[in-house]
Design an enzyme around this catalytic site. Structure first.
Site, PDB file in Angstrom:
ATOM      1  N   LYS A   4       1.000  -1.044  -0.012  1.00 21.40           N
ATOM      2  CA  LYS A   4       0.275   0.065   0.017  1.00 21.40           C
ATOM      3  C   LYS A   4       1.024   1.313   0.032  1.00 21.40           C
ATOM      4  O   LYS A   4       2.054   1.069   0.440  1.00 21.40           O
ATOM      5  CB  LYS A   4      -1.079  -0.190   1.063  1.00 21.40           C
ATOM      6  CG  LYS A   4      -1.941  -1.018   1.093  1.00 21.40           C
ATOM      7  CD  LYS A   4      -2.758  -1.318   2.313  1.00 21.40           C
ATOM      8  CE  LYS A   4      -4.094  -2.168   2.176  1.00 21.40           C
ATOM      9  NZ  LYS A   4      -4.778  -2.148   3.549  1.00 21.40           N
ATOM     10  N   TYR A   7     -12.408  -2.682  -3.013  1.00 21.70           N
ATOM     11  CA  TYR A   7     -13.166  -2.689  -1.712  1.00 21.70           C
ATOM     12  C   TYR A   7     -14.549  -2.648  -1.514  1.00 21.70           C
ATOM     13  O   TYR A   7     -15.209  -2.309  -0.628  1.00 21.70           O
ATOM     14  CB  TYR A   7     -12.456  -1.404  -0.797  1.00 21.70           C
ATOM     15  CG  TYR A   7     -11.347  -1.616  -0.552  1.00 21.70           C
ATOM     16  CD1 TYR A   7     -10.669  -2.685   0.196  1.00 21.70           C
ATOM     17  CD2 TYR A   7     -10.162  -0.986  -0.808  1.00 21.70           C
ATOM     18  CE1 TYR A   7      -9.380  -2.985   0.661  1.00 21.70           C
ATOM     19  CE2 TYR A   7      -8.665  -1.361  -0.457  1.00 21.70           C
ATOM     20  CZ  TYR A   7      -8.460  -2.004   0.303  1.00 21.70           C
ATOM     21  OH  TYR A   7      -7.110  -2.596   0.754  1.00 21.70           O
ATOM     22  N   PHE A  46     -15.154   3.114   8.096  1.00 20.84           N
ATOM     23  CA  PHE A  46     -13.565   3.479   7.353  1.00 20.84           C
ATOM     24  C   PHE A  46     -13.536   3.522   5.875  1.00 20.84           C
ATOM     25  O   PHE A  46     -12.464   3.680   5.375  1.00 20.84           O
ATOM     26  CB  PHE A  46     -12.732   2.439   8.340  1.00 20.84           C
ATOM     27  CG  PHE A  46     -13.044   1.119   7.639  1.00 20.84           C
ATOM     28  CD1 PHE A  46     -12.472   0.525   6.533  1.00 20.84           C
ATOM     29  CD2 PHE A  46     -13.724   0.168   8.717  1.00 20.84           C
ATOM     30  CE1 PHE A  46     -12.690  -0.866   6.155  1.00 20.84           C
ATOM     31  CE2 PHE A  46     -13.971  -1.026   8.272  1.00 20.84           C
ATOM     32  CZ  PHE A  46     -13.480  -1.594   6.942  1.00 20.84           C
ATOM     33  N   ARG A  84      -1.325 -14.206   4.396  1.00 14.08           N
ATOM     34  CA  ARG A  84      -2.056 -13.633   5.564  1.00 14.08           C
ATOM     35  C   ARG A  84      -1.364 -13.818   6.677  1.00 14.08           C
ATOM     36  O   ARG A  84      -1.204 -12.958   7.742  1.00 14.08           O
ATOM     37  CB  ARG A  84      -3.394 -14.208   5.587  1.00 14.08           C
ATOM     38  CG  ARG A  84      -4.376 -14.021   4.272  1.00 14.08           C
ATOM     39  CD  ARG A  84      -5.210 -12.928   4.169  1.00 14.08           C
ATOM     40  NE  ARG A  84      -5.818 -12.618   5.374  1.00 14.08           N
ATOM     41  CZ  ARG A  84      -6.458 -11.419   5.487  1.00 14.08           C
ATOM     42  NH1 ARG A  84      -6.720 -10.708   4.290  1.00 14.08           N
ATOM     43  NH2 ARG A  84      -7.528 -11.172   6.287  1.00 14.08           N
ATOM     44  N   THR A 103      -4.980  -7.550  11.025  1.00 13.18           N
ATOM     45  CA  THR A 103      -5.379  -6.151  10.392  1.00 13.18           C
ATOM     46  C   THR A 103      -4.753  -4.949  10.770  1.00 13.18           C
ATOM     47  O   THR A 103      -3.981  -4.309  10.256  1.00 13.18           O
ATOM     48  CB  THR A 103      -6.898  -6.028  10.149  1.00 13.18           C
ATOM     49  OG1 THR A 103      -7.390  -7.225   9.644  1.00 13.18           O
ATOM     50  CG2 THR A 103      -7.138  -5.053   9.309  1.00 13.18           C
ATOM     51  N   ARG A 120       2.975  -6.566   9.357  1.00 16.18           N
ATOM     52  CA  ARG A 120       2.181  -5.419   9.872  1.00 16.18           C
ATOM     53  C   ARG A 120       2.537  -5.407  11.514  1.00 16.18           C
ATOM     54  O   ARG A 120       2.502  -4.086  11.929  1.00 16.18           O
ATOM     55  CB  ARG A 120       0.689  -5.811  10.196  1.00 16.18           C
ATOM     56  CG  ARG A 120       0.170  -5.649   8.796  1.00 16.18           C
ATOM     57  CD  ARG A 120      -1.088  -6.219   8.390  1.00 16.18           C
ATOM     58  NE  ARG A 120      -2.017  -5.783   7.075  1.00 16.18           N
ATOM     59  CZ  ARG A 120      -3.186  -6.362   6.871  1.00 16.18           C
ATOM     60  NH1 ARG A 120      -3.680  -7.283   7.588  1.00 16.18           N
ATOM     61  NH2 ARG A 120      -3.819  -5.945   5.879  1.00 16.18           N
ATOM     62  N   ASN A 165      -1.928   0.216   7.121  1.00 17.70           N
ATOM     63  CA  ASN A 165      -1.271  -1.182   7.655  1.00 17.70           C
ATOM     64  C   ASN A 165      -0.505  -1.832   6.630  1.00 17.70           C
ATOM     65  O   ASN A 165      -0.200  -3.052   6.728  1.00 17.70           O
ATOM     66  CB  ASN A 165      -2.337  -2.074   8.164  1.00 17.70           C
ATOM     67  CG  ASN A 165      -3.288  -2.489   7.101  1.00 17.70           C
ATOM     68  OD1 ASN A 165      -3.378  -1.812   5.840  1.00 17.70           O
ATOM     69  ND2 ASN A 165      -4.507  -3.185   7.332  1.00 17.70           N
ATOM     70  N   HIS A 222      -2.207  -5.300   1.647  1.00 19.97           N
ATOM     71  CA  HIS A 222      -3.111  -6.068   1.445  1.00 19.97           C
ATOM     72  C   HIS A 222      -2.837  -7.390   0.851  1.00 19.97           C
ATOM     73  O   HIS A 222      -1.759  -7.766  -0.023  1.00 19.97           O
ATOM     74  CB  HIS A 222      -4.259  -5.422   0.228  1.00 19.97           C
ATOM     75  CG  HIS A 222      -5.221  -6.123  -0.013  1.00 19.97           C
ATOM     76  ND1 HIS A 222      -6.627  -6.319   0.434  1.00 19.97           N
ATOM     77  CD2 HIS A 222      -5.558  -7.235  -1.173  1.00 19.97           C
ATOM     78  CE1 HIS A 222      -7.325  -7.420  -0.028  1.00 19.97           C
ATOM     79  NE2 HIS A 222      -6.576  -7.591  -1.272  1.00 19.97           N
ATOM     80  N   GLU A 274      -9.691 -10.612  -7.525  1.00 26.69           N
ATOM     81  CA  GLU A 274      -8.523  -9.856  -7.399  1.00 26.69           C
ATOM     82  C   GLU A 274      -7.340  -9.608  -8.383  1.00 26.69           C
ATOM     83  O   GLU A 274      -6.996  -8.516  -8.658  1.00 26.69           O
ATOM     84  CB  GLU A 274      -8.103  -9.439  -5.939  1.00 26.69           C
ATOM     85  CG  GLU A 274      -9.042  -9.293  -4.998  1.00 26.69           C
ATOM     86  CD  GLU A 274      -8.915  -9.150  -3.350  1.00 26.69           C
ATOM     87  OE1 GLU A 274      -9.419  -9.190  -2.597  1.00 26.69           O
ATOM     88  OE2 GLU A 274      -7.588  -9.768  -3.223  1.00 26.69           O
TER      89      GLU A 274
END
Ligand code: IDP
Ligand code: MG
Length: 153
Positions: free
Chosen positions: A9, A49, A57, A85, A91, A102, A112, A115, A126
């Site tokens: 990100k 998203y 948010f 993950r 998260t 993270r 964070n 993704h 995706e």
């Protein structure tokens, strides 16, 4: 081989963490199938998203993900989705365990760093949002025979 969609990100890029984060996936034994630097347009962010529309948010999330360049990866490997993950961690930075991306690099809720797809169906959707089929490469690496045993039981 299972594939997952990873986005480094805007905070990850701005903080010059691209190399260190990609290193963790390579170290684990996942293989880069696709990789690009891009800036996500609002319309693409809204598709990505869509499951979060209406959440408090959501507006801030769209603003964040479109705010600067990102690096998009398609990673391949055994259980690539779950493995990624786990490497990413929980998260929110303050919740994420030390040793995770993270957990080691952030403390924020929104910012964070990364993704990762959360299930096979989302990974497929995706990946198709960010990569044309011709942009993905399937190949073997020399070390692969030692990092994962084919047809392991
Ligand atoms: P994930 O990225 O771990 O899958 P999701 O629940 O899918 O987490 O949320 C998507 C993104 O939205 C998160 O990565 C984070 O950037 C942001 N986000 C999620 N929940 C909150 C929140 O409660 N406050 C602020 N930002 C949030
Ligand atoms: Mg998610």
């Amino acid at each position: 081989m299972e594939k997952t969609l990873i986005i480094l990100k805007p905070d990850c890029v701005q903080r010059r963490l691209i190399g260190r984060v990609v290193q963790r996936f390579e170290d684990k034994g996942l293989t880069l199938s696709g990789m690009k630097l891009m800036q996500i347009e609002k319309s693409l962010a809204e598709k990505h998203y869509a499951p979060h529309v209406g959440k408090p948010f959501y507006p801030g999330l769209i603003e964040y993900i479109t705010s600067g360049p990102v690096v998009v990866l398609a990673l391949a490997g055994p259980n690539a989705i779950t493995v990624s993950r786990k490497l990413m961690g929980a998260t929110f930075g303050f919740d994420a365990e030390p040793g995770t991306i993270r957990g080691d690099f952030g403390i924020s809720k929104t910012f964070n760093l990364i993704h990762g797809s959360d299930a096979p169906e989302t990974a497929e959707t995706e990946i198709a949002l960010y990569f044309a089929p011709g942009e993905l490469l399937d190949y073997s690496t020399a070390a692969e025979g030692w990092t994962s045993k084919p047809n392991e039981v």
